[in-house]
Design an enzyme around this catalytic site. Structure first.
Site, PDB file in Angstrom:
ATOM      1  N   LYS A  20       0.894  -1.261  -0.174  1.00  0.00           N
ATOM      2  CA  LYS A  20      -0.069   0.084   0.127  1.00  0.00           C
ATOM      3  C   LYS A  20       0.815   1.220  -0.093  1.00  0.00           C
ATOM      4  CE  LYS A  20      -3.121  -2.245   2.937  1.00  0.00           C
ATOM      5  NZ  LYS A  20      -3.998  -2.316   4.619  1.00  0.00           N
ATOM      6  N   GLY A  21       2.146   1.013   0.436  1.00  0.00           N
ATOM      7  CA  GLY A  21       2.963   2.315   0.889  1.00  0.00           C
ATOM      8  C   GLY A  21       2.996   3.473  -0.319  1.00  0.00           C
ATOM      9  N   ASP A  56      14.665   0.226   1.635  1.00  0.00           N
ATOM     10  CA  ASP A  56      15.249   0.029   3.051  1.00  0.00           C
ATOM     11  C   ASP A  56      16.456  -1.331   2.609  1.00  0.00           C
ATOM     12  OD1 ASP A  56      16.161  -0.187   5.372  1.00  0.00           O
ATOM     13  OD2 ASP A  56      14.283  -1.040   6.288  1.00  0.00           O
ATOM     14  N   LYS A  88      16.817   4.410   1.987  1.00  0.00           N
ATOM     15  CA  LYS A  88      17.529   4.420   3.326  1.00  0.00           C
ATOM     16  C   LYS A  88      19.224   4.301   2.952  1.00  0.00           C
ATOM     17  CE  LYS A  88      14.312   3.592   6.579  1.00  0.00           C
ATOM     18  NZ  LYS A  88      13.816   2.370   7.846  1.00  0.00           N
ATOM     19  N   PHE A 145      12.926   4.957  11.382  1.00  0.00           N
ATOM     20  CA  PHE A 145      11.776   4.373  10.960  1.00  0.00           C
ATOM     21  C   PHE A 145      10.829   5.673  10.492  1.00  0.00           C
ATOM     22  CE2 PHE A 145       7.533   2.280  10.663  1.00  0.00           C
ATOM     23  CZ  PHE A 145       7.896   1.239   9.886  1.00  0.00           C
ATOM     24  N   VAL A 146      10.361   5.643   9.280  1.00  0.00           N
ATOM     25  CA  VAL A 146       9.769   6.980   8.953  1.00  0.00           C
ATOM     26  C   VAL A 146       8.175   6.487   8.472  1.00  0.00           C
ATOM     27  CG1 VAL A 146      11.710   8.203   8.056  1.00  0.00           C
ATOM     28  CG2 VAL A 146      10.627   6.890   6.402  1.00  0.00           C
ATOM     29  N   ASP A 173       3.449   3.510   6.403  1.00  0.00           N
ATOM     30  CA  ASP A 173       2.612   3.351   7.811  1.00  0.00           C
ATOM     31  C   ASP A 173       3.775   2.468   8.662  1.00  0.00           C
ATOM     32  OD1 ASP A 173       3.199   0.549   6.266  1.00  0.00           O
ATOM     33  OD2 ASP A 173       1.855  -0.208   7.982  1.00  0.00           O
ATOM     34  N   ARG A 231      -0.608   6.566   7.347  1.00  0.00           N
ATOM     35  CA  ARG A 231      -0.371   6.810   6.039  1.00  0.00           C
ATOM     36  C   ARG A 231      -0.948   8.057   5.461  1.00  0.00           C
ATOM     37  NH1 ARG A 231       1.026   1.888   3.926  1.00  0.00           N
ATOM     38  NH2 ARG A 231      -0.007  -0.170   4.820  1.00  0.00           N
TER      39      ARG A 231
HETATM   40  P1  IMP Z   1      12.865  -3.542   2.304  1.00  0.00           P
HETATM   41  O1  IMP Z   1      12.367  -5.063   1.600  1.00  0.00           O
HETATM   42  O2  IMP Z   1      13.726  -3.742   3.553  1.00  0.00           O
HETATM   43  O3  IMP Z   1      13.609  -2.919   1.203  1.00  0.00           O
HETATM   44  O4  IMP Z   1      11.651  -2.815   2.650  1.00  0.00           O
HETATM   45  C1  IMP Z   1      10.789  -2.218   1.840  1.00  0.00           C
HETATM   46  C2  IMP Z   1       9.315  -2.145   2.269  1.00  0.00           C
HETATM   47  O5  IMP Z   1       9.330  -1.840   3.876  1.00  0.00           O
HETATM   48  C3  IMP Z   1       8.817  -0.876   1.956  1.00  0.00           C
HETATM   49  O6  IMP Z   1       8.074  -0.887   0.791  1.00  0.00           O
HETATM   50  C4  IMP Z   1       8.061  -0.216   3.146  1.00  0.00           C
HETATM   51  O7  IMP Z   1       6.571  -0.625   2.736  1.00  0.00           O
HETATM   52  C5  IMP Z   1       8.579  -0.954   4.215  1.00  0.00           C
HETATM   53  N1  IMP Z   1       9.581  -0.139   4.803  1.00  0.00           N
HETATM   54  C6  IMP Z   1      10.692  -0.144   5.049  1.00  0.00           C
HETATM   55  N2  IMP Z   1      11.457   0.793   5.807  1.00  0.00           N
HETATM   56  C7  IMP Z   1      10.153   1.632   6.234  1.00  0.00           C
HETATM   57  C8  IMP Z   1      10.108   2.828   7.243  1.00  0.00           C
HETATM   58  O8  IMP Z   1      11.036   3.341   7.552  1.00  0.00           O
HETATM   59  N3  IMP Z   1       8.621   3.197   7.302  1.00  0.00           N
HETATM   60  C9  IMP Z   1       7.644   2.472   6.908  1.00  0.00           C
HETATM   61  N4  IMP Z   1       7.783   1.395   6.176  1.00  0.00           N
HETATM   62  C10 IMP Z   1       8.939   0.994   5.770  1.00  0.00           C
HETATM   63 MG    MG Z   2       4.558  -1.056   4.597  1.00  0.00          MG
END
Ligand code: IMP
Ligand code: MG
Length: 178
Positions: free
Chosen positions: A42-43, A102, A130, A151-152, A158, A164
């Site tokens: 959803k982000g 991330d 990040k 954490f943002v 969310d 959101r």
């Molecule tokens: P990754 O697989 O670690 O790159 O994480 C990707 C997903 O995790 C993103 O699409 C977000 O939905 C969620 N995410 C990662 N970091 C944050 C954060 O700081 N705040 C909120 N959601 C996050």
């Molecule tokens: Mg998320």
């Protein structure tokens, strides 16, 4: 400012300027080509809505929902497809629109998954990256902002499905999840 936010990182105005810049770049790069924008739910839903309106050209929009977190504040690396695309990507120019990169594990999974459907091209646009957190090298062609390792939330992002709706991106106060 919301009581659970300790600091605003990117204001509504800064995000809008960023979406405009990125949209103009994408319009130039894909001039004369039809683009399939893949929203990662959803982000990315708010960013997609803003970015798409700054893209000048033929665009189709589809949605894919994946889950990598649950109600925790760090990546599990486990990705689950909750909703798949409706459009066929074969022979299309695909641009994946993500909220935040991330660890990069979610995107790595998505890229592998969509590549197997033989698109003509595939690129990634992420609003936030990040700094120094990527455990895998994902090629992200368009990056909005480099984000500190906090954490943002807000502007689509969310924590446990909350925040959101905030029009800015801010740091979630650690009191909320510790
Ligand atoms: P990754 O697989 O670690 O790159 O994480 C990707 C997903 O995790 C993103 O699409 C977000 O939905 C969620 N995410 C990662 N970091 C944050 C954060 O700081 N705040 C909120 N959601 C996050
Ligand atoms: Mg998320």
């Amino acid at each position: 400012m919301h009581k659970d936010i300790s600091q605003v990182l990117f204001s509504q105005e800064e995000i809008e300027a960023c979406a405009k810049r990125m949209g103009e770049q994408i319009s130039a790069d894909y001039a004369g080509k039809k683009l399939l924008l893949v929203t990662v739910l959803k982000g990315a839903f708010i960013f997609m809505a803003d970015l798409a309106r700054f893209i000048d050209g033929d665009v189709e929009i589809d949605f894919m929902a994946v889950s990598s977190y649950g109600a925790e504040a760090k990546s599990s690396g486990v990705v689950r497809i909750i909703k798949d695309l409706e459009a066929s990507v074969e022979g299309r120019h695909v641009l994946i629109v993500e909220d935040i990169l991330d660890s990069g594990l979610t995107l790595k999974y998505l890229l592998r998954n969509i590549r197997s459907r033989r698109p003509l091209s595939i690129e990634v646009a992420a609003l936030l990256l990040k700094e120094g957190k990527q455990q895998t090298d994902v090629n992200c062609k368009y990056v909005g902002f480099i984000c500190p390792d906090e954490f943002v939330v807000g502007y689509g992002l969310d924590y446990a499905e909350m925040y959101r709706n905030l029009p800015y991106i801010g740091v979630l106060s650690p009191d909320v999840y510790s």
